[in-house]
Design an enzyme around this catalytic site. Structure first.
Site, mmCIF file in Angstrom:
data_model
loop_
_atom_site.group_PDB
_atom_site.id
_atom_site.type_symbol
_atom_site.label_atom_id
_atom_site.label_comp_id
_atom_site.label_asym_id
_atom_site.label_seq_id
_atom_site.Cartn_x
_atom_site.Cartn_y
_atom_site.Cartn_z
ATOM 1 N N ARG A 39 39.850 -11.479 -18.060
ATOM 2 C CA ARG A 39 39.188 -11.138 -16.800
ATOM 3 C C ARG A 39 37.813 -11.806 -16.607
ATOM 4 O O ARG A 39 37.520 -12.052 -15.599
ATOM 5 C CB ARG A 39 39.282 -9.702 -16.822
ATOM 6 C CG ARG A 39 38.367 -8.786 -17.674
ATOM 7 C CD ARG A 39 39.044 -7.423 -17.688
ATOM 8 N NE ARG A 39 40.130 -7.325 -18.606
ATOM 9 C CZ ARG A 39 40.778 -6.157 -18.638
ATOM 10 N NH1 ARG A 39 40.475 -5.238 -18.134
ATOM 11 N NH2 ARG A 39 41.997 -6.153 -19.169
ATOM 12 N N ASP A 63 47.957 -17.842 -24.860
ATOM 13 C CA ASP A 63 47.283 -17.202 -23.838
ATOM 14 C C ASP A 63 46.596 -18.002 -22.786
ATOM 15 O O ASP A 63 45.860 -17.672 -21.766
ATOM 16 C CB ASP A 63 46.127 -16.481 -24.481
ATOM 17 C CG ASP A 63 45.691 -15.024 -23.998
ATOM 18 O OD1 ASP A 63 46.300 -14.492 -23.161
ATOM 19 O OD2 ASP A 63 44.460 -14.501 -24.251
ATOM 20 N N LYS A 111 42.176 -8.461 -32.961
ATOM 21 C CA LYS A 111 43.698 -8.223 -32.818
ATOM 22 C C LYS A 111 44.179 -7.860 -34.064
ATOM 23 O O LYS A 111 43.704 -8.628 -35.235
ATOM 24 C CB LYS A 111 44.432 -9.169 -32.240
ATOM 25 C CG LYS A 111 44.037 -9.467 -30.659
ATOM 26 C CD LYS A 111 44.990 -10.492 -30.086
ATOM 27 C CE LYS A 111 44.632 -10.636 -28.743
ATOM 28 N NZ LYS A 111 45.309 -9.743 -27.654
ATOM 29 N N ASP A 167 38.314 -8.040 -26.400
ATOM 30 C CA ASP A 167 39.691 -8.618 -26.259
ATOM 31 C C ASP A 167 40.222 -8.529 -24.952
ATOM 32 O O ASP A 167 41.187 -9.018 -24.692
ATOM 33 C CB ASP A 167 40.723 -7.871 -27.042
ATOM 34 C CG ASP A 167 41.936 -8.348 -27.214
ATOM 35 O OD1 ASP A 167 42.086 -9.674 -26.955
ATOM 36 O OD2 ASP A 167 42.897 -7.685 -27.612
ATOM 37 N N GLU A 187 39.085 -10.355 -22.515
ATOM 38 C CA GLU A 187 38.205 -11.635 -22.263
ATOM 39 C C GLU A 187 38.869 -12.474 -21.048
ATOM 40 O O GLU A 187 38.171 -13.123 -20.265
ATOM 41 C CB GLU A 187 38.120 -12.599 -23.644
ATOM 42 C CG GLU A 187 39.454 -13.408 -23.725
ATOM 43 C CD GLU A 187 40.782 -12.751 -23.591
ATOM 44 O OE1 GLU A 187 41.874 -13.208 -23.380
ATOM 45 O OE2 GLU A 187 40.572 -11.667 -24.393
ATOM 46 N N ASP A 218 43.324 -16.663 -28.475
ATOM 47 C CA ASP A 218 42.703 -15.421 -28.630
ATOM 48 C C ASP A 218 42.915 -14.393 -29.621
ATOM 49 O O ASP A 218 43.771 -13.870 -29.989
ATOM 50 C CB ASP A 218 43.541 -14.291 -27.000
ATOM 51 C CG ASP A 218 42.661 -13.356 -27.014
ATOM 52 O OD1 ASP A 218 41.696 -13.170 -27.639
ATOM 53 O OD2 ASP A 218 43.104 -12.462 -26.100
ATOM 54 N N LYS A 244 44.331 -18.307 -16.191
ATOM 55 C CA LYS A 244 43.593 -18.149 -17.291
ATOM 56 C C LYS A 244 43.989 -19.372 -18.409
ATOM 57 O O LYS A 244 45.028 -19.494 -18.807
ATOM 58 C CB LYS A 244 44.017 -16.795 -18.014
ATOM 59 C CG LYS A 244 43.448 -16.214 -19.187
ATOM 60 C CD LYS A 244 44.060 -15.082 -19.624
ATOM 61 C CE LYS A 244 43.688 -14.540 -21.172
ATOM 62 N NZ LYS A 244 44.384 -13.456 -21.324
#
Length: 505
Positions: free
Chosen positions: A358, A295, A284, A354, A356, A277, A272
């Site tokens: 996956r 991230d 968030k 959030d 995102e 993020d 990933k």
């Protein structure tokens, strides 16, 4: 960092700082500690007799002998004899090395191998001198990571080590082989750590792609970078959806290493690459959001694994995939309620922007199987806060559809110190992803968040052996550990690399 290997008599060794191990419960110096004690005038014996040092795991004390050829001796506790493992050696080497570094010792010599076999774990795996040397070198070298690129003041006060020497009385071939392997692996992990710790205004998707291209040229693997127009043509709806709110273009980094037989299906390593993020429209909380530069730790790990595998000459074909973008809120950002079509044609209803990670991973996993005909897929991601709640910061969440692959990852995790814990993927969890208007939802609610995230990814893996590693709790540490300074850890590079080297396809 200058790294050296040296064997020979202790009497011929001069060291600004020497790391020596002592087992718990020893009332007098034994083995190398006894030799060193004789060289520095009985100081170790006095410390042990007085009870000032008891040899408890990772305890340290630095003894000074300024008139001697061994200027300082860092005693490090190895715990109880008969319980030593590779991780014991890594942690002890890290603690001893940093204890000397903190005293501004510029040249450190590590002599732990003399004590390793004597206290090896009873009933465990057979002692392997090369693996022991690699573990000691990994611990020392990984413990010294620092990121000072953005410091402009007081740089002269920063303490660092310029040279590390790994010493043993004999066994030069095993020592040299272990240290050389450790250098390759720790260099790759250092690159991953640097990528992770850089701020997102520097470490963009474009920067990640540039690093991968440069690494491929240096290490000997091919790199292709797909641009936004390519992703639109390929209909990679997940990556494009996450990127909608950003001014930074997305990149899909494809790295290919041909170390196995011609035509042999590759192992796919998917990481990933969310360079920052915010959570997007489902934003968030502000507190702690600065850490969301990490991230992309899975993507950084994928690049590091490819570098290490190529430099070590691993006899496998590999493809490394990093879908890279940031996740930003804006007038063009994707929204809760939107539906996107993934690379393999499945439709996904977005309930939370959030979730995102996956969404970019599903495109990459589908690409690995459809285009690269992967024999197996391992994906790595800082995917869910739920994994931190479930397992804390000590274990990688491990979920997969092939128990052989899961078992090898767990075994490799125990061996390398990148430990994992298996979580279930029972079919009943898939009900939580049911959508009324699309093939699936991108979240399953608060229950079993780590598991439903993996269930989402499993649908794109199909019958191909696949395993998901949730590194949300292990990719970054807020507390300094024996060979993991505060910040990015480089987990799970060593776990996955060892799995690649040992899992028979």
């Amino acid at each position: 960092m200058n790294v050296h290997v040296k064997t020979g008599k202790l009497a011929d060794l001069a060291a600004e700082g020497l790391v020596v191990g002592v087992y718990e419960g020893e009332q007098a110096p034994v083995g190398l500690a006894a030799e060193v004690d004789g060289a520095i005038g009985g100081v170790i014996a006095a410390v042990l007799k007085a009870g000032d040092f008891k040899g408890k795991a990772n305890s340290t004390i630095v003894l000074h002998a300024p008139a001697n050829q061994l200027k300082r001796v860092a005693l490090v506790g190895l715990g109880k004899p008969g319980e030593a493992t590779l991780e014991t050696l890594r942690q002890a080497a890290g603690k001893g090395t940093t204890a000397l570094r903190d005293l501004n010792v510029k040249a450190v010599t590590v002599g732990l191998l003399a004590e390793a076999q004597r206290g090896w774990k009873a009933g465990g795996e057979a002692y392997d001198a090369r693996q022991a040397a690699q573990a000691v070198a990994e611990g020392s070298l990984l413990s010294l990571f620092q990121m000072n690129d953005y410091r402009t003041r007081d740089r002269d006060e920063l303490k660092s080590v310029d040279q590390v020497t790994f010493w043993a009385a004999d066994g030069e071939d095993a020592l040299k082989a272990g240290v050389e392997a450790a250098q390759v692996i720790t260099d790759a992990i250092t690159l991953a750590r640097e990528l992770i710790v850089h701020p997102s205004n520097f470490a963009t998707a474009t920067h990640m792609a540039e690093v991968a291209v440069k690494a491929g040229k240096a290490a000997g693997f091919d790199v292709t970078v797909f641009e936004k127009a390519d992703l639109e043509r390929m209909k990679m709806g997940g990556i494009l959806a996450v990127n909608q709110g950003s001014v930074e273009p997305p990149k899909f980094i494809v790295m290919e290493y041909h170390g196995g037989a011609k035509g042999e299906a590759p192992i796919a390593i998917v990481g990933k690459g969310i360079t920052f993020d915010t959570g997007g429209i489902s934003i968030k909380p502000g507190e702690g959001m600065d850490k969301m530069k990490y991230d992309m730790a899975g993507g950084a790990a994928a690049i590091a694994i490819m570098i290490a595998a190529a430099r070590l000459g691993v006899k496998k074909n590999l493809v490394g995939l990093v879908p890279a973008t940031d996740n930003m809120p804006s007038g063009s950002a994707f929204k809760p309620g939107d539906i996107f079509t993934s690379y393999n044609g499945m439709t996904v209803e977005v309930l939370n922007t959030d979730a995102e990670g996956r969404m970019v991973l599903c495109d990459a996993i589908a690409y690995a199987i459809k285009d690269k005909k992967a024999a197996a897929v391992i994906d790595m991601a800082t995917l869910t806060g739920a994994c931190v709640i479930a397992l804390g910061t000590e274990a990688v969440g491990v979920l997969g559809n092939n128990q052989g692959l899961v078992d090898q990852l767990l075994k490799s995790g125990d061996k390398t110190g990148d430990r994992g814990w298996q979580m279930p993927l029972w079919k009943e969890y898939n009900e939580l992803l049911r959508s009324d208007i699309a093939d699936m939802k991108n979240i399953g609610g608060r229950e079993a968040g780590t598991i439903t995230a993996a269930c989402f990814l499993q649908r794109f893996a199909g019958d191909t052996p696949w395993c998901h590693l949730d590194i949300a709790g292990t990719a970054w540490t807020e507390k300094e550990k024996p060979y993991r300074p505060k910040g990015p850890t480089g987990v799970p590079v060593r776990m996955v690399l060892d799995t690649i080297q040992n899992w028979p396809l």
